[in-house]
Design a protein around this motif. Structure first.
Motif, PDB file in Angstrom:
ATOM      1  N   ALA A 192      -4.973   6.822  12.211  1.00 28.97           N
ATOM      2  CA  ALA A 192      -4.589   6.060  11.015  1.00 28.97           C
ATOM      3  C   ALA A 192      -3.283   5.322  11.264  1.00 28.97           C
ATOM      4  O   ALA A 192      -3.128   4.159  10.874  1.00 28.97           O
ATOM      5  CB  ALA A 192      -4.455   6.983   9.806  1.00 28.97           C
ATOM      6  N   ASN A 235       0.852  -1.185   0.000  1.00 33.45           N
ATOM      7  CA  ASN A 235       0.000   0.000   0.000  1.00 33.45           C
ATOM      8  C   ASN A 235       0.893   1.242   0.000  1.00 33.45           C
ATOM      9  O   ASN A 235       1.524   1.546   1.004  1.00 33.45           O
ATOM     10  CB  ASN A 235      -0.900  -0.023   1.236  1.00 33.45           C
ATOM     11  CG  ASN A 235      -1.783   1.190   1.355  1.00 33.45           C
ATOM     12  OD1 ASN A 235      -1.633   2.171   0.658  1.00 33.45           O
ATOM     13  ND2 ASN A 235      -2.711   1.120   2.291  1.00 33.45           N
ATOM     14  N   GLN A 236       0.931   1.943  -1.128  1.00 30.04           N
ATOM     15  CA  GLN A 236       1.720   3.165  -1.200  1.00 30.04           C
ATOM     16  C   GLN A 236       0.860   4.404  -1.399  1.00 30.04           C
ATOM     17  O   GLN A 236       1.355   5.477  -1.694  1.00 30.04           O
ATOM     18  CB  GLN A 236       2.746   3.054  -2.328  1.00 30.04           C
ATOM     19  CG  GLN A 236       3.762   1.984  -2.036  1.00 30.04           C
ATOM     20  CD  GLN A 236       4.955   2.078  -2.949  1.00 30.04           C
ATOM     21  OE1 GLN A 236       5.234   3.095  -3.562  1.00 30.04           O
ATOM     22  NE2 GLN A 236       5.688   0.991  -3.031  1.00 30.04           N
ATOM     23  N   THR A 237      -0.448   4.255  -1.218  1.00 28.89           N
ATOM     24  CA  THR A 237      -1.353   5.380  -1.437  1.00 28.89           C
ATOM     25  C   THR A 237      -1.949   5.947  -0.157  1.00 28.89           C
ATOM     26  O   THR A 237      -2.372   7.092  -0.146  1.00 28.89           O
ATOM     27  CB  THR A 237      -2.507   4.967  -2.370  1.00 28.89           C
ATOM     28  OG1 THR A 237      -3.191   3.859  -1.788  1.00 28.89           O
ATOM     29  CG2 THR A 237      -1.984   4.584  -3.747  1.00 28.89           C
ATOM     30  N   THR A 238      -1.978   5.161   0.913  1.00 32.01           N
ATOM     31  CA  THR A 238      -2.567   5.648   2.156  1.00 32.01           C
ATOM     32  C   THR A 238      -1.662   6.691   2.789  1.00 32.01           C
ATOM     33  O   THR A 238      -0.464   6.470   2.955  1.00 32.01           O
ATOM     34  CB  THR A 238      -2.775   4.479   3.149  1.00 32.01           C
ATOM     35  OG1 THR A 238      -3.703   3.571   2.583  1.00 32.01           O
ATOM     36  CG2 THR A 238      -3.277   4.978   4.486  1.00 32.01           C
ATOM     37  N   ILE A 239      -2.239   7.816   3.115  1.00 34.31           N
ATOM     38  CA  ILE A 239      -1.490   8.871   3.796  1.00 34.31           C
ATOM     39  C   ILE A 239      -1.803   8.765   5.280  1.00 34.31           C
ATOM     40  O   ILE A 239      -2.945   8.894   5.701  1.00 34.31           O
ATOM     41  CB  ILE A 239      -1.868  10.263   3.250  1.00 34.31           C
ATOM     42  CG1 ILE A 239      -1.490  10.339   1.768  1.00 34.31           C
ATOM     43  CG2 ILE A 239      -1.180  11.361   4.053  1.00 34.31           C
ATOM     44  CD1 ILE A 239      -1.981  11.570   1.062  1.00 34.31           C
ATOM     45  N   VAL A 240      -0.765   8.488   6.054  1.00 37.33           N
ATOM     46  CA  VAL A 240      -0.921   8.332   7.498  1.00 37.33           C
ATOM     47  C   VAL A 240      -0.527   9.664   8.130  1.00 37.33           C
ATOM     48  O   VAL A 240       0.612   9.873   8.507  1.00 37.33           O
ATOM     49  CB  VAL A 240      -0.046   7.170   8.020  1.00 37.33           C
ATOM     50  CG1 VAL A 240      -0.204   6.999   9.515  1.00 37.33           C
ATOM     51  CG2 VAL A 240      -0.385   5.878   7.303  1.00 37.33           C
ATOM     52  N   PHE A 292      -3.280   1.230  10.948  1.00 35.68           N
ATOM     53  CA  PHE A 292      -2.428   0.540   9.979  1.00 35.68           C
ATOM     54  C   PHE A 292      -1.232  -0.119  10.654  1.00 35.68           C
ATOM     55  O   PHE A 292      -0.826  -1.219  10.276  1.00 35.68           O
ATOM     56  CB  PHE A 292      -1.968   1.504   8.879  1.00 35.68           C
ATOM     57  CG  PHE A 292      -3.022   1.772   7.860  1.00 35.68           C
ATOM     58  CD1 PHE A 292      -3.255   0.873   6.821  1.00 35.68           C
ATOM     59  CD2 PHE A 292      -3.796   2.909   7.942  1.00 35.68           C
ATOM     60  CE1 PHE A 292      -4.241   1.117   5.883  1.00 35.68           C
ATOM     61  CE2 PHE A 292      -4.784   3.164   7.001  1.00 35.68           C
ATOM     62  CZ  PHE A 292      -5.009   2.264   5.977  1.00 35.68           C
ATOM     63  N   SER A 302      -0.745  -3.097   3.924  1.00 34.51           N
ATOM     64  CA  SER A 302       0.110  -2.293   4.785  1.00 34.51           C
ATOM     65  C   SER A 302       0.973  -1.298   4.014  1.00 34.51           C
ATOM     66  O   SER A 302       1.572  -1.652   3.001  1.00 34.51           O
ATOM     67  CB  SER A 302       1.019  -3.222   5.591  1.00 34.51           C
ATOM     68  OG  SER A 302       1.886  -2.460   6.398  1.00 34.51           O
ATOM     69  N   PRO A 303       1.091  -0.074   4.536  1.00 36.40           N
ATOM     70  CA  PRO A 303       2.031   0.884   3.961  1.00 36.40           C
ATOM     71  C   PRO A 303       3.427   0.769   4.607  1.00 36.40           C
ATOM     72  O   PRO A 303       4.306   1.567   4.322  1.00 36.40           O
ATOM     73  CB  PRO A 303       1.389   2.239   4.296  1.00 36.40           C
ATOM     74  CG  PRO A 303       0.671   1.992   5.578  1.00 36.40           C
ATOM     75  CD  PRO A 303       0.197   0.555   5.514  1.00 36.40           C
ATOM     76  N   ILE A 347      -6.054  -5.651   5.585  1.00 36.46           N
ATOM     77  CA  ILE A 347      -5.652  -4.262   5.408  1.00 36.46           C
ATOM     78  C   ILE A 347      -4.264  -4.287   4.774  1.00 36.46           C
ATOM     79  O   ILE A 347      -3.325  -4.804   5.372  1.00 36.46           O
ATOM     80  CB  ILE A 347      -5.591  -3.510   6.756  1.00 36.46           C
ATOM     81  CG1 ILE A 347      -6.974  -3.442   7.392  1.00 36.46           C
ATOM     82  CG2 ILE A 347      -5.010  -2.123   6.567  1.00 36.46           C
ATOM     83  CD1 ILE A 347      -6.994  -2.786   8.754  1.00 36.46           C
ATOM     84  N   TYR A 356       6.301   3.032   3.129  1.00 34.62           N
ATOM     85  CA  TYR A 356       6.251   2.932   1.675  1.00 34.62           C
ATOM     86  C   TYR A 356       7.383   2.179   0.986  1.00 34.62           C
ATOM     87  O   TYR A 356       7.141   1.208   0.310  1.00 34.62           O
ATOM     88  CB  TYR A 356       6.104   4.299   1.014  1.00 34.62           C
ATOM     89  CG  TYR A 356       4.942   5.102   1.525  1.00 34.62           C
ATOM     90  CD1 TYR A 356       3.653   4.570   1.565  1.00 34.62           C
ATOM     91  CD2 TYR A 356       5.126   6.397   1.983  1.00 34.62           C
ATOM     92  CE1 TYR A 356       2.575   5.317   2.035  1.00 34.62           C
ATOM     93  CE2 TYR A 356       4.057   7.147   2.444  1.00 34.62           C
ATOM     94  CZ  TYR A 356       2.788   6.598   2.467  1.00 34.62           C
ATOM     95  OH  TYR A 356       1.748   7.339   2.928  1.00 34.62           O
TER      96      TYR A 356
END
Length: 184
Positions: free
Chosen positions: A60, A50-55, A64, A77-78, A75, A151
């Motif tokens: 958040a 997952n490289q799109t979720t902004i934590v 995550f 993971s970033p 879920i 990321y």
């Protein structure tokens, strides 16, 4: 001056509790197995699934981070897990080889080449969630010295990779007869 004996309840502890480090170590060690969500090649480095979720807020990060540490696959993971000591990473790699039956490597990464972005200590996330005291002995051991990198880890950070275990589920490696008996 009078000093209390070291066994007295009011005397200070002999060892001070360790405080969180102010910087991450120069070398960290990724335990990587074929079935991990994180993608890896020596030429491209590591990429979290997952490289799109902004934590960008605490809830958040907690959601995550805890899902990642608990290996919840629902879920993506970033995060990319790494360890602070080679010996512990090698022991975890051997454990994963036995548990998952996959080829497993320990990959040394140089943190001076990390891209911008946060790095979290697993112990801090678990303590914040109050889960540190609820972990099994195995999970306490698994998360010892663990850091979570957001990321990606670029290829220039990869120093070396060492195979630690060979998976048992690789049936294609079986020895067998090529062709068959010739009919006469």
């Amino acid at each position: 001056m009078f000093a209390l004996p070291t066994t007295h309840p009011l005397s200070p502890p002999l060892t001070q509790p360790s405080s969180p480090p102010t910087a991450i170590p120069t070398l960290l060690y990724r335990v990587h197995r074929a079935g991990a969500q994180t993608r890896y090649s020596f030429s491209t480095g590591f990429s979290a699934k997952n490289q799109t979720t902004i934590v960008n807020y605490t809830s958040a990060l907690s959601r995550f981070g805890i899902a990642h540490l608990n290996h919840q696959t629902n879920i993506s993971s970033p995060f990319i897990s790494v360890y602070d000591t080679h010996s512990h990473a090698e022991a975890v790699a051997k454990h994963f080889t036995a548990k998952y039956g996959e080829d497993t490597y320990v990959v040394a990464v140089d943190t001076r080449h990390f891209a911008r972005g946060p790095v979290f200590r697993a112990a801090d996330l678990l303590a914040k969630e109050g889960e540190l005291g609820e972990l099994s002995a195995e999970n306490m051991w698994l998360h010892q010295g663990e850091y979570l990198v957001m990321y990606r880890i670029p290829a220039q950070a990869v120093r070396d990779e060492t195979p630690v275990g060979s998976g048992s589920n690789q049936k294609w490696r079986a020895v067998g007869v090529i062709g068959g008996p010739r009919g006469g």
